[in-house]
Scaffold this active site. Structure first.
Site, PDB file in Angstrom:
ATOM      1  N   TYR A 146       0.856  -1.184   0.000  1.00  0.00           N
ATOM      2  CA  TYR A 146       0.000   0.000   0.000  1.00  0.00           C
ATOM      3  C   TYR A 146       0.895   1.238   0.000  1.00  0.00           C
ATOM      4  O   TYR A 146       1.868   1.297   0.752  1.00  0.00           O
ATOM      5  CB  TYR A 146      -0.885   0.016   1.251  1.00  0.00           C
ATOM      6  CG  TYR A 146      -1.804   1.213   1.340  1.00  0.00           C
ATOM      7  CD1 TYR A 146      -2.854   1.372   0.449  1.00  0.00           C
ATOM      8  CD2 TYR A 146      -1.612   2.191   2.319  1.00  0.00           C
ATOM      9  CE1 TYR A 146      -3.702   2.474   0.526  1.00  0.00           C
ATOM     10  CE2 TYR A 146      -2.458   3.300   2.407  1.00  0.00           C
ATOM     11  CZ  TYR A 146      -3.496   3.436   1.506  1.00  0.00           C
ATOM     12  OH  TYR A 146      -4.334   4.521   1.585  1.00  0.00           O
ATOM     13  N   ASP A 189       9.319   2.597   0.038  1.00  0.00           N
ATOM     14  CA  ASP A 189       8.276   3.283   0.808  1.00  0.00           C
ATOM     15  C   ASP A 189       8.415   2.875   2.281  1.00  0.00           C
ATOM     16  O   ASP A 189       8.015   1.784   2.679  1.00  0.00           O
ATOM     17  CB  ASP A 189       6.904   2.896   0.253  1.00  0.00           C
ATOM     18  CG  ASP A 189       5.764   3.620   0.976  1.00  0.00           C
ATOM     19  OD1 ASP A 189       6.043   4.352   1.954  1.00  0.00           O
ATOM     20  OD2 ASP A 189       4.605   3.435   0.558  1.00  0.00           O
ATOM     21  N   LYS A 203       3.987   8.688   9.105  1.00  0.00           N
ATOM     22  CA  LYS A 203       3.700   8.075  10.409  1.00  0.00           C
ATOM     23  C   LYS A 203       4.676   8.523  11.508  1.00  0.00           C
ATOM     24  O   LYS A 203       4.527   9.621  12.017  1.00  0.00           O
ATOM     25  CB  LYS A 203       3.586   6.558  10.234  1.00  0.00           C
ATOM     26  CG  LYS A 203       2.419   6.262   9.246  1.00  0.00           C
ATOM     27  CD  LYS A 203       1.988   4.841   9.118  1.00  0.00           C
ATOM     28  CE  LYS A 203       0.709   4.787   8.284  1.00  0.00           C
ATOM     29  NZ  LYS A 203       0.772   4.040   7.048  1.00  0.00           N
TER      30      LYS A 203
END
Ligand SMILES: *Cc1c(COP(=O)(O)O)cnc(C)c1O
Length: 437
Positions: free
Chosen positions: A155, A250, A278
């Site tokens: 994702y 990522d 995050k």
């Protein structure tokens, strides 16, 4: 059931969360602002959070929930960490957004570049979605190619190029291709199974000189946790180099999660472009992309690849990020978190075995996923074979016992620095009971 448990059970049926959620459904789509929060795949009622402290969330009915979601990994220090809270409050009094550069942006960028020497320059954005979208645009801009190779079940946020065979909420809701993504754009995204270098080689040989970038999660954590097999990431590095494509790693989940730096450093690779999110915002919206100066200098204002943001490098967010990253340098910080996470993962494996439940616990550092699956899970198709109905039951049983796991079978459990040995013990006891049900 002992009296303490029945009390938890009764309390969890509190009415205030239900009443607020009913109102939420009137004015917010599905009652939420991000799909997985609606508990659609696990059943049960979403609770409304009143506040968080340390390893706990407190819902609107006053229930205390041991939190393994931790804002999907952002809260490595736990909720309302005093140093982070103090930094945010101090900054709030000095102004919350200027639209001009502050020294804090330099400081947070330097904390990142000094932890990860192969990243020389950074651009801050406000979400992981923006970071990957911008990194891909930069890769396309410099290679003058259009195709993207990504992996099924990874994702990378919700921008158009990444929404096919995607993990996280799309996996949860069973959305393989997303309406609204123009076909012409979707055609530029090529998928390969995770851990399958042959498939990647084949995509490159079918599309010579057309692939701008490979994007990969260095540890997949959005189809549940799936580890890269030895040689997989190094193989991607080789293939991308050989073919003149860029490698985008990522690290929105893994950055500063596995050690004080990038997961790549543990795996012996160096991406051309790396994305963060995050943890680097400590629970306030911050994300970033970065890489070698020579590459990053193609971004405006130095180069023609345009990318901007009204709230990018936001001072509140920078103050939270700086305060968070400073905590991670403490000696033994990661060892302590990992020790507890390992106890959790090992204990869950034991509990499953004792209960005679076929399960796979994939774990690394402070990330773990409990798959109700008899066979090892090494890619998305394996993950999809897990028993998601069983996970839903497990999730609800744990929630009744005051333990909040990810409300989806395709996500990770996040252990924070605030979780204690006693919390892990309690979790394992609850898991043993839940698995017997
Ligand atoms: C969460 C996540 C994103 C998206 O970040 P948002 O801040 O939710 O837009 C991108 N990549 C990975 C690996 C993620 O886990």
């Amino acid at each position: 059931m002992n009296p303490a448990q029945s009390q938890i059970k009764r309390k969890r049926e509190g009415t205030r969360s239900r009443e607020i959620f009913k109102r939420a459904e009137q004015v917010l789509v599905g009652g939420v602002n991000s799909p997985v929060r609606a508990f659609r795949s696990v059943g049960g009622e979403p609770f409304i959070v009143d506040h968080g402290r340390g390893q706990f969330l407190y819902d609107a009915d006053g229930n205390e929930l041991l939190d393994y979601v931790c804002s999907w990994g952002a809260m490595l220090l736990g909720h309302a960490h005093p140093a982070v809270t103090a930094a945010i409050s101090r900054q709030a009094e000095r102004g919350t957004s200027f639209g001009a550069t502050t020294e804090m942006e330099v400081e947070l960028a330097t904390l990142i570049t000094s932890a990860i020497p192969f990243i020389e320059k950074i651009r801050f954005v406000s979400s992981g979605t923006e970071a990957t979208m911008s990194a891909l645009r930069l890769a396309r801009g410099v290679t003058k190619r259009d195709l993207l190779v990504k992996f099924e079940g990874n994702y990378h946020g919700h921008s158009d190029s990444f929404l096919s065979q995607s993990g996280s909420g799309l996996a949860t809701l069973g959305i393989a291709e997303c309406p609204g993504v123009p076909e012409a754009l979707a055609a530029l995204t090529l998928n390969a199974p995770y851990n399958d270098l042959n498939a990647v080689e084949q995509l490159f040989s079918h599309h010579p000189d057309k692939v701008a970038a490979i994007i990969v999660e260095p540890v997949a954590a959005n189809m549940g946790v799936v580890l890269p097999e030895p040689g997989f990431l190094a193989g991607l590095r080789d293939i991308s180099r050989k073919n003149g494509a860029l490698l985008i790693v990522d690290e929105v989940i893994t950055g500063f999660r596995l050690h004080n730096g990038a997961a790549q450093q543990l795996m012996g690779i160096e991406a051309d472009l790396t994305t963060f999110g995050k943890i680097i915002g400590g629970g306030v919206p911050v994300a970033a992309y970065g890489g070698r100066a020579e590459l990053m200098n193609n971004v405006a204002p130095l180069g023609p690849v345009y990318q901007a943001g009204t709230l990018a490098g936001n001072p509140l967010a920078m103050s939270a990020g700086i305060a968070t990253l400073k905590q991670l340098c403490a000696p033994g910080f990661y060892e302590a978190v990992e020790k507890r996470a390992r106890r959790l993962a090992d204990g869950l494996r034991d509990a499953a075995e004792k209960a005679g439940v076929p399960a796979q616990v994939n774990a690394i550092g402070s990330l773990a996923t409990f798959f109700f699956a008899p066979q090892p899970v090494r890619n998305y198709s394996d993950a999809k074979k897990s028993d998601t109905k069983r996970y839903g039951e497990f999730f609800r049983n744990m929630l009744e016992r005051g333990i909040f796991l990810a409300p989806s079978p395709y996500e990770a459990a996040f252990v924070s620095a605030a979780h204690t040995d006693a919390d892990i013990d309690r979790t394992l006891a609850a898991a043993s009971e839940s698995l017997k049900n």
